[in-house]
Design a protein around this motif. Sequence first.
Motif, short mmCIF file in Angstrom:
data_model
loop_
_atom_site.label_atom_id
_atom_site.label_comp_id
_atom_site.label_asym_id
_atom_site.label_seq_id
_atom_site.Cartn_x
_atom_site.Cartn_y
_atom_site.Cartn_z
N UNK A 153 0.80 -1.23 0.00
CA UNK A 153 0.00 0.00 0.00
C UNK A 153 0.83 1.28 0.00
N UNK A 154 2.14 1.15 -0.01
CA UNK A 154 3.00 2.34 -0.04
C UNK A 154 3.28 2.83 -1.46
N UNK A 155 2.72 2.17 -2.48
CA UNK A 155 2.90 2.62 -3.86
C UNK A 155 1.54 2.69 -4.56
N UNK A 156 1.38 3.60 -5.54
CA UNK A 156 0.08 3.78 -6.21
C UNK A 156 -0.40 2.55 -6.95
N UNK A 157 0.52 1.65 -7.33
CA UNK A 157 0.10 0.44 -8.03
C UNK A 157 -0.84 -0.43 -7.23
N UNK A 158 -0.85 -0.24 -5.89
CA UNK A 158 -1.77 -0.99 -5.04
C UNK A 158 -2.58 -0.10 -4.10
N UNK A 179 2.89 -6.55 2.95
CA UNK A 179 4.28 -6.46 2.56
C UNK A 179 4.51 -5.17 1.81
N UNK A 180 5.34 -4.29 2.35
CA UNK A 180 5.58 -3.00 1.73
C UNK A 180 6.58 -3.11 0.59
N UNK A 181 6.33 -2.41 -0.49
CA UNK A 181 7.23 -2.45 -1.64
C UNK A 181 8.60 -1.92 -1.26
#
Length: 453
Positions: free
Chosen positions: A173-178, A212-214
């Motif tokens: 959830x730390x990137x816009x892809x998710x 799991x953070x990117x």
Amino acid sequence: MTSPSALRRALLLSSGALAALPTRAFSLWGKKSHPAMALTPVRAVVWRDFLGVNAQLQWFEPAMARKQVERLKDLGLNWVRLGLHWMLMEPKEGQFELEAIDRMMALVKDAGLRNITSVVGTPRFASVVAKGDRYEQYFDKFPPKDPVLFAQRMVMLAKRYPQVDVWQVWNEPNIPGFWAPKTDPEGYGRLLLASVQGLRATVPAKPIAMAGMAYFSEMTGQNGLMIEAMGKLGAFNLDLIIAYHPYTATAEGSEQDGRDFVKRVVPAHQWLRGAKVKQIWATEWGWSSYDGPKEEQPIVGEQGQADLTLRRLALMAALDYDRVFLFTLSDLDKRASVRDQRYGLLRENGEPKPVYFALQRFLKVCGPRIEPGTPPAIVGDQPEGLISIAWRQPDGQKLWMVWADKPGTLRLKGVSKATLHHPLKGGQQALKADANGELRVPVSTALQILSHA
């Protein structure tokens, strides 16, 4: 909708939570250094418990999925990470399509595998993205408008699949892809809290993992790190497994600093342990063997994938990880991006790639369990950029994992004879000390393992 202040109060389940957190946080992850390294392992490693593999078994016909599981078990491994996509399970509200997932869960159960299962991806009916929005077609990348509805779906799945060992709430959830259109720790916190409350009421004995953070949890378009932000909200007090996905350009570091992996991980994990985090997992890591065009990851090919995987696994085993999951078991079809199609240990037809055989040889040389060991004494100069890690097997046999930035030769004292194993491409060579009592060990850029009494 829960307000940020209400969220903070809800998450801070134990007194003094924030005051007890160390202040150094993850900022030390950004420091760069390129020294040679002689790592001292943190603890013993039992491979079947430490190393898992991501698997997309529901993407494949039943016979192929079974073949993949057999290949995994042939490696002696026991953990898989599975991913469920809400938008595929429930394309229309109340209409569930679970047949493929039922087959996958039954296969995993029958094979005796343990698993962590993540749930991610918002259906159109539940997405926060507005109808007519220019990004409406990417509705699954946006969070759900009602965190409680998502939590209800997780509870439903937990009841349906009691064979799941660990539930993981969302993915990256730390990137816009998710998590579009921008990173929102408090928004994810609302989703996390609702899910934890629902799962704890339904399957109280099951561990729960934060998403799991990117990468190292950097937040896209913002300063700081997502894991640190969640800690400040009090999420560590929910007794969660903390997870991230340390993808980097090379085994040892990033494109900006080719030797920064250990320098990032060590202080970060020290901070997490200081914050009373009990479990730290890397729920994804690995390299694709894709041919290009380049998409973020450098093009390394199949041999490069095998080489990088062994070196990174050696590093992670020596560091303070409780469990790591290689991405991924099998190459995928064109539903995945060009890069994402080729992360597998296996080809789409179930046949092993070089990385599979290299990993198999590595695990055979190590044996089921290895313990922190004592390194041999080095005499004279060392090859440039030497990295070494000392282990021992339960019977006392010593293992020394070693590689360098450039090939060279090491001279060792106190070792009369040894066997040098080459897990990347196979083979081994017997070594004996010379008349001066020195054992000369040829060092490569690939991981090698010196075995001696």
